[in-house]
Design a protein around this motif. Structure first.
Motif, mmCIF file in Angstrom:
data_model
loop_
_atom_site.group_PDB
_atom_site.id
_atom_site.type_symbol
_atom_site.label_atom_id
_atom_site.label_comp_id
_atom_site.label_asym_id
_atom_site.label_seq_id
_atom_site.Cartn_x
_atom_site.Cartn_y
_atom_site.Cartn_z
ATOM 1 N N LEU A 136 -0.780 -1.833 99.206
ATOM 2 C CA LEU A 136 -2.100 -2.326 98.832
ATOM 3 C C LEU A 136 -2.269 -3.808 99.130
ATOM 4 C CD1 LEU A 136 -2.725 -0.485 95.453
ATOM 5 C CD2 LEU A 136 -3.499 0.129 97.737
ATOM 6 N N SER A 137 -1.189 -4.548 99.115
ATOM 7 C CA SER A 137 -1.312 -5.982 99.365
ATOM 8 C C SER A 137 -1.581 -6.288 100.830
ATOM 9 C CB SER A 137 -0.057 -6.717 98.898
ATOM 10 O OG SER A 137 1.052 -6.277 99.628
ATOM 11 N N SER A 138 -1.460 -5.292 101.706
ATOM 12 C CA SER A 138 -1.730 -5.541 103.114
ATOM 13 C C SER A 138 -3.153 -5.147 103.510
ATOM 14 C CB SER A 138 -0.726 -4.784 103.990
ATOM 15 O OG SER A 138 -0.947 -3.391 103.868
ATOM 16 N N ILE A 139 -3.902 -4.586 102.590
ATOM 17 C CA ILE A 139 -5.271 -4.200 102.894
ATOM 18 C C ILE A 139 -6.136 -5.453 102.860
ATOM 19 C CG2 ILE A 139 -7.239 -2.824 102.145
ATOM 20 C CD1 ILE A 139 -5.209 -0.831 100.975
ATOM 21 N N ARG A 140 -6.839 -5.725 103.939
ATOM 22 C CA ARG A 140 -7.567 -6.972 104.099
ATOM 23 C C ARG A 140 -8.685 -7.173 103.081
ATOM 24 N NH1 ARG A 140 -9.167 -8.280 109.920
ATOM 25 N NH2 ARG A 140 -8.845 -10.361 109.160
ATOM 26 N N GLU A 141 -9.289 -6.107 102.609
ATOM 27 C CA GLU A 141 -10.434 -6.224 101.724
ATOM 28 C C GLU A 141 -10.052 -6.432 100.257
ATOM 29 O OE1 GLU A 141 -10.137 -3.408 103.775
ATOM 30 O OE2 GLU A 141 -11.261 -4.319 105.391
ATOM 31 N N VAL A 142 -8.786 -6.502 99.961
ATOM 32 C CA VAL A 142 -8.352 -6.595 98.570
ATOM 33 C C VAL A 142 -8.973 -7.799 97.867
ATOM 34 C CG1 VAL A 142 -6.370 -6.970 97.058
ATOM 35 C CG2 VAL A 142 -6.230 -5.304 98.897
ATOM 36 N N ARG A 163 5.792 -2.375 92.508
ATOM 37 C CA ARG A 163 5.719 -3.633 93.239
ATOM 38 C C ARG A 163 6.839 -3.604 94.273
ATOM 39 N NH1 ARG A 163 4.443 -5.815 87.817
ATOM 40 N NH2 ARG A 163 6.648 -5.665 87.430
ATOM 41 N N PRO A 164 6.685 -4.355 95.343
ATOM 42 C CA PRO A 164 7.689 -4.316 96.413
ATOM 43 C C PRO A 164 8.939 -5.142 96.099
ATOM 44 C CG PRO A 164 5.925 -5.799 97.015
ATOM 45 C CD PRO A 164 5.525 -5.168 95.703
ATOM 46 N N GLU A 165 9.660 -4.741 95.068
ATOM 47 C CA GLU A 165 10.900 -5.436 94.718
ATOM 48 C C GLU A 165 11.921 -5.222 95.840
ATOM 49 O OE1 GLU A 165 11.015 -7.378 92.186
ATOM 50 O OE2 GLU A 165 9.260 -6.716 91.072
ATOM 51 N N LEU A 166 12.754 -6.217 96.079
ATOM 52 C CA LEU A 166 13.686 -6.182 97.200
ATOM 53 C C LEU A 166 14.589 -4.955 97.175
ATOM 54 C CD1 LEU A 166 14.795 -7.516 99.738
ATOM 55 C CD2 LEU A 166 16.329 -8.851 98.293
ATOM 56 N N HIS A 167 15.183 -4.636 96.025
ATOM 57 C CA HIS A 167 16.106 -3.500 95.959
ATOM 58 C C HIS A 167 15.385 -2.179 96.245
ATOM 59 C CE1 HIS A 167 14.470 -3.693 91.870
ATOM 60 N NE2 HIS A 167 14.772 -2.403 91.759
ATOM 61 N N LEU A 168 14.126 -2.083 95.854
ATOM 62 C CA LEU A 168 13.364 -0.865 96.148
ATOM 63 C C LEU A 168 12.915 -0.848 97.601
ATOM 64 C CD1 LEU A 168 11.226 -0.556 92.904
ATOM 65 C CD2 LEU A 168 13.183 0.834 93.574
ATOM 66 N N GLN A 169 12.532 -2.000 98.127
ATOM 67 C CA GLN A 169 12.114 -2.085 99.530
ATOM 68 C C GLN A 169 13.254 -1.656 100.455
ATOM 69 O OE1 GLN A 169 8.853 -2.931 100.248
ATOM 70 N NE2 GLN A 169 9.424 -2.072 102.209
ATOM 71 N N GLU A 170 14.466 -2.041 100.107
ATOM 72 C CA GLU A 170 15.621 -1.638 100.920
ATOM 73 C C GLU A 170 15.783 -0.120 100.943
ATOM 74 O OE1 GLU A 170 18.765 -3.888 99.104
ATOM 75 O OE2 GLU A 170 18.287 -5.699 100.259
ATOM 76 N N THR A 193 8.262 10.139 103.229
ATOM 77 C CA THR A 193 7.266 9.395 102.465
ATOM 78 C C THR A 193 6.156 8.858 103.355
ATOM 79 O OG1 THR A 193 8.465 7.300 102.682
ATOM 80 C CG2 THR A 193 8.932 8.623 100.728
ATOM 81 N N ASN A 194 5.095 8.491 102.694
ATOM 82 C CA ASN A 194 3.990 7.797 103.340
ATOM 83 C C ASN A 194 3.737 6.554 102.496
ATOM 84 O OD1 ASN A 194 1.759 7.020 104.776
ATOM 85 N ND2 ASN A 194 0.413 8.594 103.949
ATOM 86 N N LEU A 195 4.153 5.411 102.985
ATOM 87 C CA LEU A 195 4.058 4.156 102.239
ATOM 88 C C LEU A 195 2.694 3.510 102.462
ATOM 89 C CD1 LEU A 195 5.569 2.061 100.513
ATOM 90 C CD2 LEU A 195 6.293 0.987 102.639
ATOM 91 N N ILE A 196 2.040 3.179 101.385
ATOM 92 C CA ILE A 196 0.750 2.480 101.448
ATOM 93 C C ILE A 196 0.912 1.170 100.695
ATOM 94 C CG2 ILE A 196 -1.695 2.535 100.844
ATOM 95 C CD1 ILE A 196 -1.430 5.627 100.778
#
Length: 141
Positions: free
Chosen positions: A61-67, A38-45, A56-59
């Motif tokens: 899933l929460s930004s995919i419109r069809e979710v 999950r995109p936790e703040l400490h990991l996102q940083e 890396t290649n970040l994907i």
């Protein structure tokens, strides 16, 4: 070869989570890594640092419109399976059709916040063979 690290954010020690990311970013392995979190703040940083971005290649899933539509499909499929399961025939015999009503499915999709785990967990709860699915659905709603 690919090594999967599923749920990095679920490790108890947040410092260790960050260390794992940095270690993998700086290591030279003849391997690929597939890391979910999950995109936790400490990991996102950490994900946003130069050393990580470059390897890396970040994907997201929460930004995919069809979710939301996909989650709705998962829920509809799960409810269809429940309706066709002989274990639930008696419990659902007098329930108004369509079951569940569309507004209930839409409410569950909204509550999922675009997270499949919510929909899957709800379906497991509702389809418990030891309970009435309609009563279970009412609890969730």
């Amino acid at each position: 070869w690919i090594i999967v690290i599923d749920g990095l954010d679920e490790c108890v020690n947040t410092a260790m989570q960050v260390s794992v990311l940095r270690l993998l970013a700086n290591a030279v392995f003849p391997l690929g890594f597939f890391i979910t979190s999950r995109p936790e703040l400490h990991l996102q940083e950490v994900w946003d640092t130069k050393e990580i971005v470059s390897v890396t290649n970040l994907i997201s899933l929460s930004s995919i419109r069809e979710v939301s539509q996909d989650i709705k499909t998962v829920l509809e499929s799960g409810f269809s399976c429940i309706l066709n399961d002989c274990r639930f025939k008696a419990a659902l015999k007098f329930v108004r059709r369509p079951w569940p009503p569309l507004y209930s499915i839409e409410k569950l999709v909204e509550r999922s916040s675009r997270q499949f785990i919510y929909a899957v967990t709800v379906m497991k709860f509702i389809s418990s063979p030891h309970h009435n699915p309609n009563a279970q659905l009412e609890i969730v709603l």
